[in-house]
Design a protein around this motif. Structure first.
Motif, PDB file in Angstrom:
ATOM      1  N   GLY A   2     -17.084  72.160  85.597  1.00  0.00           N
ATOM      2  CA  GLY A   2     -17.065  72.537  86.947  1.00  0.00           C
ATOM      3  C   GLY A   2     -18.046  71.863  88.111  1.00  0.00           C
ATOM      4  N   LYS A   3     -19.097  71.130  87.526  1.00  0.00           N
ATOM      5  CA  LYS A   3     -19.898  70.282  88.346  1.00  0.00           C
ATOM      6  C   LYS A   3     -19.143  69.071  88.732  1.00  0.00           C
ATOM      7  CE  LYS A   3     -24.434  71.645  86.933  1.00  0.00           C
ATOM      8  NZ  LYS A   3     -25.735  71.347  86.269  1.00  0.00           N
ATOM      9  N   ASP A   6     -16.475  70.102  91.559  1.00  0.00           N
ATOM     10  CA  ASP A   6     -17.049  70.256  92.696  1.00  0.00           C
ATOM     11  C   ASP A   6     -17.441  68.797  93.426  1.00  0.00           C
ATOM     12  OD1 ASP A   6     -16.924  72.991  92.453  1.00  0.00           O
ATOM     13  OD2 ASP A   6     -18.981  73.019  91.773  1.00  0.00           O
ATOM     14  N   ALA A   9     -14.562  67.106  94.631  1.00  0.00           N
ATOM     15  CA  ALA A   9     -14.035  67.957  95.973  1.00  0.00           C
ATOM     16  C   ALA A   9     -14.814  67.221  97.341  1.00  0.00           C
ATOM     17  CB  ALA A   9     -14.019  69.193  95.746  1.00  0.00           C
ATOM     18  N   SER A  10     -16.146  66.852  96.736  1.00  0.00           N
ATOM     19  CA  SER A  10     -17.207  66.615  97.898  1.00  0.00           C
ATOM     20  C   SER A  10     -17.005  65.053  98.374  1.00  0.00           C
ATOM     21  CB  SER A  10     -18.569  66.947  97.636  1.00  0.00           C
ATOM     22  OG  SER A  10     -18.933  66.371  96.436  1.00  0.00           O
ATOM     23  N   GLN A  29      -9.785  71.226  88.233  1.00  0.00           N
ATOM     24  CA  GLN A  29      -9.828  72.522  88.381  1.00  0.00           C
ATOM     25  C   GLN A  29      -9.082  73.033  87.187  1.00  0.00           C
ATOM     26  OE1 GLN A  29      -8.517  72.852  92.358  1.00  0.00           O
ATOM     27  NE2 GLN A  29     -10.519  73.164  93.106  1.00  0.00           N
TER      28      GLN A  29
END
Length: 254
Positions: A2-3, A6, A9-10, A29
């Motif tokens: 999950g990290k 994220d 995406a950043s 994802q």
């Protein structure tokens, strides 16, 4: 995981990768969704008595993992590598499911895999046996026996193909296969794996480049002992046909 999704995406992508970053995020994802699905449903699948029932619970999870591999390869890594070709950058490959695990994306495949993990799965007839060992490109089937010397061409084209058959009543997965060449204290060992093999089926493992990265090259005047072993699987009681030993002598290519 999950990290990682994220973080992807950043990241502010370069101009060359801007159009491909959404695919990277989507692939990660899907992996998160697949792993969460497995975590949330494994207990329910474990309680199902039949493989088909367990498979119907978990197949949607593994299908998301497969989807993540396809999206990553087709929509991110391959086009991104092409976009960065002028910079000499190779986008790393990433695969969650090995090709040998393809059966896990079906209800039948993942259901059988879960059933094999249960304590009761080791009951019944289990076991693989060595069927043949063939040297390519000669096509020579190696023969056992203390007086049988198998002549093999000792060059980089030599490939040893090991065939194993599942003589049990259950599908087996991840079965190690080893090939060992020994002579005068020198030992060369190669390893392979049968990803999965259904009952009654025959699968092969190929061993190319026997002497690649080895400390010695073949001695053409000496005899070697070649030992091929199919590893014992859980529940297997008869192992007499798991190992064969051959005498081989390498010759110069003509």
């Amino acid at each position: 995981m999950g990290k990682a999704a994220d973080a992807a995406a950043s990241i502010a992508p370069t101009k060359q990768l801007e159009q491909y970053q959404p695919a990277l995020v989507q692939a990660l994802q899907y992996r998160v969704a697949g792993l969460n699905c497995l975590s949330e449903n494994i207990s329910q699948a474990w309680k199902r008595k039949r493989a088909a029932g367990a498979g119907r619970v978990l197949a949607p999870c593994t299908q998301r993992l497969l989807a993540s591999d396809i999206i990553y390869s087709d929509s991110f890594s391959e086009p991104a590598t092409t976009a960065l070709k002028g910079l000499g950058v190779q986008v790393p490959a990433s695969r969650f499911l090995d090709p040998s695990d393809a059966g896990l994306v079906t209800a039948a495949g993942i259901g059988e895999a879960i059933n094999r993990l249960k304590p009761s799965a080791v009951h019944g007839l289990h076991g693989l046996g060595l069927v043949s060992v063939v040297a390519l490109p000669q096509g020579t089937t190696l023969q056992t026996g203390s007086s049988q010397i198998n002549q093999l061409t000792g060059d980089d084209k030599l490939v040893i193909v090991v065939s194993a058959r599942n003589f049990g009543n259950f599908r087996e997965v991840g079965v190690p296969v080893t090939l060992t060449l020994s002579h005068a204290g020198t030992k060369i060992k190669r390893s392979g794996t049968i990803g999965s093999i259904d009952k009654g089926a025959t699968e092969t493992v190929r061993f190319p480049d026997l002497f690649k990265n080895a400390s010695t090259q073949p001695e053409f005047t000496q005899r070697y002992k070649m030992t091929v072993t199919i590893a014992k699987v859980p529940g297997e009681s008869v192992v007499a046909n798991n190992t064969r030993t051959y005498l081989v002598q390498f010759r110069l290519p003509t």
